[in-house]
Design an enzyme around this catalytic site. Structure first.
Site, PDB file in Angstrom:
ATOM      1  N   VAL A  83      16.255  -2.548  -0.423  1.00 31.40           N
ATOM      2  CA  VAL A  83      17.316  -1.545  -0.408  1.00 31.40           C
ATOM      3  C   VAL A  83      17.501  -1.063   1.023  1.00 31.40           C
ATOM      4  CG1 VAL A  83      18.131   0.647  -1.318  1.00 31.40           C
ATOM      5  CG2 VAL A  83      16.706  -0.835  -2.753  1.00 31.40           C
ATOM      6  N   ASP A  98      11.449   0.953 -17.541  1.00 33.54           N
ATOM      7  CA  ASP A  98      10.603   1.215 -16.365  1.00 33.54           C
ATOM      8  C   ASP A  98      10.844   2.621 -15.828  1.00 33.54           C
ATOM      9  OD1 ASP A  98       8.648   0.602 -14.521  1.00 33.54           O
ATOM     10  OD2 ASP A  98      10.001  -0.403 -13.126  1.00 33.54           O
ATOM     11  N   GLY A 146      13.354   0.501   1.410  1.00 34.62           N
ATOM     12  CA  GLY A 146      12.202   0.104   0.609  1.00 34.62           C
ATOM     13  C   GLY A 146      12.386  -1.276   0.014  1.00 34.62           C
ATOM     14  N   LYS A 164      21.448  -2.470  -2.469  1.00 37.52           N
ATOM     15  CA  LYS A 164      20.310  -3.150  -3.073  1.00 37.52           C
ATOM     16  C   LYS A 164      20.560  -4.644  -3.028  1.00 37.52           C
ATOM     17  CE  LYS A 164      17.434  -3.200  -7.252  1.00 37.52           C
ATOM     18  NZ  LYS A 164      17.234  -2.609  -8.604  1.00 37.52           N
ATOM     19  N   PHE A 190      12.470  -7.258  -6.996  1.00 40.40           N
ATOM     20  CA  PHE A 190      13.583  -8.206  -6.991  1.00 40.40           C
ATOM     21  C   PHE A 190      14.434  -8.142  -5.737  1.00 40.40           C
ATOM     22  CE2 PHE A 190      13.049  -7.405 -11.683  1.00 40.40           C
ATOM     23  CZ  PHE A 190      12.407  -8.606 -11.925  1.00 40.40           C
ATOM     24  N   GLY A 191      14.064  -7.321  -4.761  1.00 39.89           N
ATOM     25  CA  GLY A 191      14.883  -7.267  -3.560  1.00 39.89           C
ATOM     26  C   GLY A 191      14.564  -6.066  -2.697  1.00 39.89           C
ATOM     27  N   GLY A 229      11.358  -3.799  -3.432  1.00 41.89           N
ATOM     28  CA  GLY A 229      10.903  -3.818  -4.817  1.00 41.89           C
ATOM     29  C   GLY A 229      10.635  -5.229  -5.274  1.00 41.89           C
TER      30      GLY A 229
END
Length: 504
Positions: free
Chosen positions: A223, A335, A216, A237, A220-221, A218
């Site tokens: 995985v 979060d 996946g 990650k 900031f980066g 996100g």
């Protein structure tokens, strides 16, 4: 031979003395016996646990003095002995050198002015009336010792200053920013696992970070799933270098997770940092996220029964309680939502993704705390400007997010569902049907075995859980409970649910 790494017997009714046999668990890293009725002294033999990093004996009936041998436990970073009946002087070395008063609060017999406790009694010598010659001799000897110490301090001052600057195993900011010139020396060890994983091993494990291994993406980066040479599955990650905020996120997540030890919080295996890659190496969770379990394939059914959801809710709350109250620093997640909760075996939840977490050192928040950017995900953030638009960040924001998550867990309705328009929100929708018409809001799969003439344990449990969610999502932060209170309430609900279910 079984290597026990963590023991958590907190919030039970255990009594008698702390078993000295615990000293034989030489691999133990986490020991929590808090909120019990243990009595007697703390066994000095526990000092043999050289790998122990977190020990919590708070809220018991322990007595006697604190064993001085505990200060020799070099890996021990978190110690909580509060609310007992301990006496005597608090040791000064090892973990005690950085110990706060709160860690020993509630022990009226302890002393030690250096830790803001009452000074220990000063026992004067019974021998009085020293002669003048003896007094002169003592003064001369003291002067000589002082001179020798001054010379030693001057001789080693530069060497000591250099050593302090060059050795910084606990400062992730300095370690991560000190990038090596080659990929062969690119791994930063966070004292979580003895095994280092090199850049080449990560490339090989993920098949060159191929799309086939992508789990996946996100903010900031990305995985990736990987398999090490020994068959161990990992999740990598990888930082997005093009995002200017990604580096800060990377540092924050390192600071938040570097010494975290809890069964419901994801742990870092190691960190890889070099000019071409910055990555967190985490355990691979084959069961995916809680979000996936709730909305598997977009179908109308959810395989999680009420007991499963109660277990998950309690596990998440216990992980957040640790981060807020018992971690070596206070961590505010910022979060919390189902997609940031990973599912392990036996329906064990792990709080994960600390990319925008806030780390509180003492009374000060880290440099990322004040920002004009949104902090969190829409629908899960506390209302108003509490910290959605750079307002004051605190644990009450996490409490609100947890309340939304709990309501979503029970209703299987996302807070961003299209039905929530024109001022209608998930908490308001539940509140409108609480407590008489909760069948209108809870997931229908939870009501299949409910007899209308005998609501039994199911409706009682659901009503109590929804009430916890509503209290956590109160608009006023002052009206929300702490995570300690949430965990205690959920434990009571679970005990009552199991007892009623057994009777019926």
């Amino acid at each position: 031979m079984v290597m026990v790494l963590a023991i958590d017997l907190s919030h039970n009714h255990f009594s008698s003395g702390i078993p000295s046999a615990l000293a034989s668990c030489t691999a133990l890293e986490y020991l929590n016996l808090s909120w019990n009725a243990f009595e007697g002294p703390i066994p000095a033999s526990l000092a043999k646990l050289k790998n122990l990093q977190d020990m919590d004996f708070s809220f018991n009936n322990l007595s006697g003095t604190i064993p001085v041998a505990l200060q020799d436990m070099t890996m021990l970073h978190h110690l909580n002995l509060s609310s007992n009946s301990l006496t005597g002087e608090v040791p000064k070395g090892g973990v005690f050198s950085d110990l706060g008063t709160s860690a020993v609060a509630g022990n009226l017999g302890l002393c030690g002015a250096w830790i803001n406790l009452p000074p220990c009694p000063n026992f004067k010598s019974k021998h009085k009336g020293l002669s003048v010659s003896h007094k002169v001799t003592i003064v001369v000897l003291i002067s000589i010792v002082i001179l020798i110490l001054c010379f030693l301090l001057l001789a080693f001052s530069y060497k000591w200053r250099y050593k302090r600057q060059s050795i910084s195993t606990d400062n992730v900011d300095d370690s991560v920013s000190s990038e090596t010139d080659s990929a062969d020396q690119s791994t930063l060890d966070l004292h979580v696992e003895p095994t280092r994983i090199s850049y080449e091993q990560l490339v090989s494990a993920t098949h060159g970070f191929s799309e086939a291994n992508l789990l996946g993406r996100g903010g900031f980066g990305s995985v990736y799933k990987g398999t090490l040479y020994n068959g161990t599955h990992i999740a990598v990650k990888v930082l997005n270098f093009q995002d200017k905020n990604a580096h800060k996120s990377f540092i924050t997540e390192c600071n938040a997770l570097k010494r975290v030890r809890h069964r419901n919080v994801i742990k870092v295996i190691t960190v890889c940092s070099n000019p071409v890659l910055k990555a967190l190496v985490l355990p691979f969770m084959s069961n995916g996220s809680l979000d996936r379990w709730l909305y598997l394939d977009g179908g109308d059914e959810c395989k999680l029964n009420l007991n499963d959801r109660l277990t998950i809710a309690l596990g998440i709350a216990q992980g957040m309680e640790y981060l807020h109250h018992y971690c070596f620093v206070q961590v505010i997640h910022c979060d919390l939502k189902p997609s940031n909760v990973l599912m392990g075996d036996d329906i064990t939840p792990y709080v994960a993704d600390f990319g925008i977490a806030k780390v509180v050192f003492g009374d000060s928040l880290d440099s990322l705390a004040s920002t004009n950017a949104l902090q969190g995900s829409f629908g899960y953030m506390a209302p108003g400007t509490e910290y959605a638009m750079g307002g004051k960040i605190g644990t009450m924001g996490d409490i609100y997010s947890y309340g939304i998550l709990l309501l979503e867990l029970l209703t299987r309705k996302k807070p961003t569902d299209t039905m929530f328009t024109e001022g209608l929100t998930l908490p308001k929708w539940v509140c409108m049907n609480f407590p008489d018409d909760i069948a209108e809001v809870v997931d229908h799969t939870l009501l299949r075995n409910v007899n209308e003439s005998d609501p039994s344990a199911v409706l009682v449990c659901l009503t109590q859980l929804l009430q916890v969610g509503l209290v956590c999502t109160n608009k006023s932060p002052l009206q929300r409970p702490s995570m300690k209170e949430v965990v205690m309430k959920l434990n009571d609900i679970k005990d009552a649910f199991l007892n009623i279910s057994t009777i019926l």
